[in-house]
Motif scaffolding. Structure first.
Motif, PDB file in Angstrom:
ATOM      1  N   ARG B 248      12.117 -19.875 -53.981  1.00 28.92           N
ATOM      2  CA  ARG B 248      12.808 -19.148 -55.093  1.00 28.92           C
ATOM      3  C   ARG B 248      13.081 -17.726 -54.746  1.00 28.92           C
ATOM      4  NH1 ARG B 248      14.784 -20.277 -59.244  1.00 28.92           N
ATOM      5  NH2 ARG B 248      13.742 -18.819 -60.573  1.00 28.92           N
ATOM      6  N   GLU B 249      13.014 -17.539 -53.550  1.00 25.52           N
ATOM      7  CA  GLU B 249      13.278 -15.985 -52.809  1.00 25.52           C
ATOM      8  C   GLU B 249      14.517 -16.020 -52.202  1.00 25.52           C
ATOM      9  OE1 GLU B 249       9.440 -13.376 -52.064  1.00 25.52           O
ATOM     10  OE2 GLU B 249      10.302 -14.316 -50.386  1.00 25.52           O
ATOM     11  N   LEU B 267      15.587 -15.125 -56.176  1.00 25.40           N
ATOM     12  CA  LEU B 267      16.817 -15.924 -55.947  1.00 25.40           C
ATOM     13  C   LEU B 267      17.567 -15.903 -57.136  1.00 25.40           C
ATOM     14  CD1 LEU B 267      18.467 -17.740 -53.750  1.00 25.40           C
ATOM     15  CD2 LEU B 267      17.338 -19.646 -55.103  1.00 25.40           C
ATOM     16  N   PRO B 268      18.927 -15.330 -57.026  1.00 25.77           N
ATOM     17  CA  PRO B 268      19.528 -15.209 -58.242  1.00 25.77           C
ATOM     18  C   PRO B 268      19.976 -16.559 -58.996  1.00 25.77           C
ATOM     19  CG  PRO B 268      20.475 -13.832 -56.547  1.00 25.77           C
ATOM     20  CD  PRO B 268      19.525 -14.678 -56.009  1.00 25.77           C
ATOM     21  N   ALA B 272      20.993 -20.780 -57.679  1.00 25.76           N
ATOM     22  CA  ALA B 272      19.641 -21.905 -57.996  1.00 25.76           C
ATOM     23  C   ALA B 272      20.323 -23.260 -57.303  1.00 25.76           C
ATOM     24  CB  ALA B 272      19.523 -21.844 -59.206  1.00 25.76           C
ATOM     25  N   GLY B 273      19.554 -23.833 -56.696  1.00 22.99           N
ATOM     26  CA  GLY B 273      19.988 -25.221 -56.480  1.00 22.99           C
ATOM     27  C   GLY B 273      20.107 -25.217 -54.801  1.00 22.99           C
ATOM     28  N   ASP B 296      20.246  -9.544 -61.238  1.00 23.82           N
ATOM     29  CA  ASP B 296      19.977 -10.095 -60.182  1.00 23.82           C
ATOM     30  C   ASP B 296      20.931  -9.810 -59.042  1.00 23.82           C
ATOM     31  OD1 ASP B 296      22.237 -11.357 -61.270  1.00 23.82           O
ATOM     32  OD2 ASP B 296      21.287 -13.187 -61.066  1.00 23.82           O
ATOM     33  N   ASP B 297      21.808  -8.700 -59.118  1.00 25.51           N
ATOM     34  CA  ASP B 297      22.851  -8.356 -57.744  1.00 25.51           C
ATOM     35  C   ASP B 297      21.887  -7.882 -56.961  1.00 25.51           C
ATOM     36  OD1 ASP B 297      24.820  -8.434 -59.931  1.00 25.51           O
ATOM     37  OD2 ASP B 297      25.454  -6.339 -59.811  1.00 25.51           O
ATOM     38  N   LEU B 298      22.475  -8.351 -55.778  1.00 27.77           N
ATOM     39  CA  LEU B 298      21.799  -7.978 -54.453  1.00 27.77           C
ATOM     40  C   LEU B 298      21.992  -6.394 -54.253  1.00 27.77           C
ATOM     41  CD1 LEU B 298      22.705 -10.974 -52.046  1.00 27.77           C
ATOM     42  CD2 LEU B 298      20.552 -10.711 -53.762  1.00 27.77           C
TER      43      LEU B 298
END
Lengths: 289, 384
Positions: B248-249, B267-268, B272-273, B296-298
């Motif tokens: 999840r990271e 992880l934005p 996911a997936g 969740d922007d980098l």
């Protein structure tokens, strides 16, 4: 006060003025001076006005020589220009053959006029000359020393051999300046080789052809050495061209005044014809445009 | 009229200029070949035209094999980067030349020349000589000559490169409408992604003599299937950075490059997936921002290298030890060199590619597209 004139600038023009004076103006004015006098020796001279000019314009010998000269120069142009273009067109566009062709073409240009005359004088001889002998063996009666037509042909061939290269090299440089895409576009248009020549190559060659025609005209109009070496202007006077007539007059007969007047007329004829060529070709340009 | 190239290859000496190209062009389509200089665009066009013969493969026109058929026996026309016209002929005669060669009736020639000249806005110059025209008018004349004969295939080899910006836009626009009603295949080579987008139709990406990707312009732009394709179809070039997904990271591969959150992110959601592993991420310069749009922007902590101002846009070049990024910002921004700033990459705008030799590569191949950004018009971000 603002000075708009700086007289020192004249010093900058002076070298050119001196060079032009000694190379053109003074000799030219000397000729003009001679042409209005009758000269017997350096201290005996009479002013005769335009008499020499009137006499020259009525001189049959000069008329004949002038006509011969024109026929000769136009024959030279009529052969060398198309031939030069044809040679340039058939030259390879790339590869080692290019340099080979260039060298072969440049060779005749390096040979002095009198040597060219001597070469052809020997090569045309029936007894020891390759061409003269070969023609004799073929049953062709060829003798430049006695047959005026043979002498004419020999002098023409000499000039063609000597100078076609110049036209060919000029045209070749002109052709090389045409980008490949033009030819590609013409292929796509399904243009015939003739159309490619007529509508792409010839228009692009116009400026180099102008230079080629002018140079060949002026030079052939002044031809002296080759016929002189070959037959001395003969048989009879059939290959006596203008410059030889002039030389005979000035040096042979020491007729300085007459020769001076003749030189000026000669000069004006070359100037006039060159100007006609130039305007005809550049005028056509603006007509097209 | 349809055209297809089947495994067409051209080798010159020991070099391969065109490597197994398969392409199909539909009748009436407008096709853009996009690639850098020397990518093989012109070589490919010469093969299509029949100016060169392929070393391998077949060229099929209307179901008929024309591989070895010379250009004279094909009905094609071509427009070049240089303005190629017959120098001694008037504009009228230039345009009429292909028709005259085809022995068309004079009345028909007159009608067609005037029609095409009107479409290209050069009817007032018909009596002139090409040398008396401006560059734009000369190129219009060349285009009229190419279009007047109703060729099956019209090839444009970067025709607008030598024209100024305004004229380029104008001609580009007209070109689309000129072809809208024709049954001709148009192929247009360009080095500019913007031009490819503006012309529409289909886009084929060329790289080192190979076709990277081909398809409808929109689809190719939004889903460049490889890193190389994404680089080609982005101006300025797409930003790429390596990162690893661990459960999840998401962690940047570099040491200490990121902002406050460090180099690790949750992880934005849009990502996911994605299975754990190393990936290359791409984001277009216009999608990077100076402020976060979502949680969740980098985030990248960077310093300014240079700010280029072009018209009403700013291209901001920034970097840190691990990343070098370009931002395409609307409006004019003032930045001093070495300003420390933060740059944000919205997660839903990220392209995800398999890293070379990474985990995704085994499954998808090096640099293959794994995920492309969601588009506002469609719901899913799946592959087209």
């Amino acid at each position: 006060m603002q000075r708009t004139h700086n007289n020192r600038a004249w010093w900058l023009v002076l070298p050119v003025v001196i060079v032009v004076a000694f190379s053109a103006i003074i000799p030219m004015m000397t000729v003009v001076n001679y042409s209005v006098q009758d000269i017997f020796d350096p201290s005996t001279r009479f002013f005769v006005g335009t008499e020499w000019y009137r006499e020259i314009l009525r001189d049959e010998r000069l008329h004949d020589s002038l006509i011969r000269q024109f026929v000769y120069s136009f024959a030279v142009l009529a052969i060398e220009i198309p031939l030069g273009i044809a040679v340039a067109l058939s030259m390879p566009r790339k590869g080692f053959m290019v340099s080979l062709c260039m060298i072969l073409l440049a060779l005749p240009l390096l040979i002095p006029w009198n040597v060219v005359g001597t070469i052809w004088q020997i090569i045309g001889r029936e007894d020891i000359g390759l061409y003269g002998w070969a023609l004799g063996q073929l049953g062709i009666d060829y003798n430049y020393a006695s047959n005026p037509a043979d002498a004419w042909v020999t002098v023409l061939v000499m000039d063609v051999w000597h100078w076609t290269s110049l036209v060919a090299l000029l045209c070749y440089s002109g052709l090389r300046a045409i980008p490949d895409v033009y030819y590609q576009a013409a292929r796509i248009d399904r243009a015939s080789p003739w159309a490619v020549f007529r509508y792409i190559q010839l228009p692009k060659l116009k400026s180099v052809l102008l230079i080629g025609i002018m140079l060949r005209f002026m030079d052939s109009f002044m031809i002296y050495t080759e016929p002189f070496v070959l037959t001395g202007g003969g048989p009879g006077t059939t290959t006596t061209f203008l410059s030889q007539t002039l030389t005979q007059m000035a040096i042979g007969q020491f007729d300085l005044g007459r020769a001076a007047a003749f030189s000026l007329i000669y000069f004006l004829i070359i100037l006039l014809v060159s100007w006609l060529f130039y305007t005809a070709m550049t005028h056509q340009d603006s007509d097209d445009a | 009229m349809s055209l297809s190239l089947e495994a067409v290859t051209r080798r010159v000496g020991r070099e391969t200029h065109i490597d197994r190209v398969d392409l199909t062009f539909e009748p009436g389509s407008f096709n853009v070949l996009l690639g850098r200089t020397l990518s093989g665009k012109t070589s490919l066009m010469r093969l299509m035209a029949g100016l060169d013969v392929p070393s391998d493969g077949r060229i099929v026109m209307n179901g008929e094999d024309v591989t070895g058929r010379p250009v004279r026996e094909r009905n094609i026309s071509m427009v070049y980067q240089q303005f190629i016209n017959y120098p001694s002929l008037s504009v009228y005669d230039n345009i009429a030349s292909p028709l005259k060669l085809a022995r068309m009736a004079p009345e028909e020639i007159r009608r067609r020349v005037h029609e095409i000249a009107e479409m290209l806005h050069i009817e007032q110059f018909l009596a002139r000589q090409p040398a008396e025209l401006s560059g734009g008018q000369q190129q219009r004349t060349a285009m009229a000559r190419a279009l007047v004969k109703d060729a099956d295939l019209v090839l444009f080899d970067e025709p607008l490169v030598n024209l100024d910006y305004k004229l380029r836009e104008e001609l580009r626009h007209e070109m689309r409408s000129l072809f809208a009603t024709r049954n001709t295949i148009a192929v247009y080579a360009t080095t500019e992604p913007g031009e490819a987008l503006a012309l529409g139709g289909t886009t084929t990406l060329m790289h080192e003599g190979r076709v990277l990707q081909s398809g409808p312009t929109e689809a190719v732009y939004h889903h460049p299937l490889s890193v190389e394709a994404a680089k080609l179809y982005s101006e300025p070039q797409i930003n790429l950075f390596e990162a690893e997904v661990r459960g999840r990271e998401l962690a940047f591969s570099g040491a200490a490059s990121a902002g406050e959150q460090g180099s690790r992110f949750v992880l934005p959601t849009p990502l996911a997936g994605i299975e754990s592993g190393a990936y290359r991420f791409g984001i277009r310069p216009s999608h990077l921002g100076l402020a976060p749009l979502a949680d969740d922007d980098l985030e990248f902590a960077v310093t300014v290298d240079i700010a280029e101002i072009s018209g009403s846009e700013t291209f901001l070049h920034v970097s840190n030890d691990d990343h070098s990024l370009v931002l395409h910002l609307a409006g004019i921004h003032d930045f001093a060199v070495d300003d420390a700033i933060r740059v944000y990459a919205p997660a839903h705008k990220l392209f995800v590619y398999a890293a070379d030799g990474g985990d995704g590569a085994e499954q998808h191949g090096d640099g293959a597209l794994i995920r492309s950004p969601e588009r506002p018009t469609t719901t899913g971000g799946g592959l087209a």
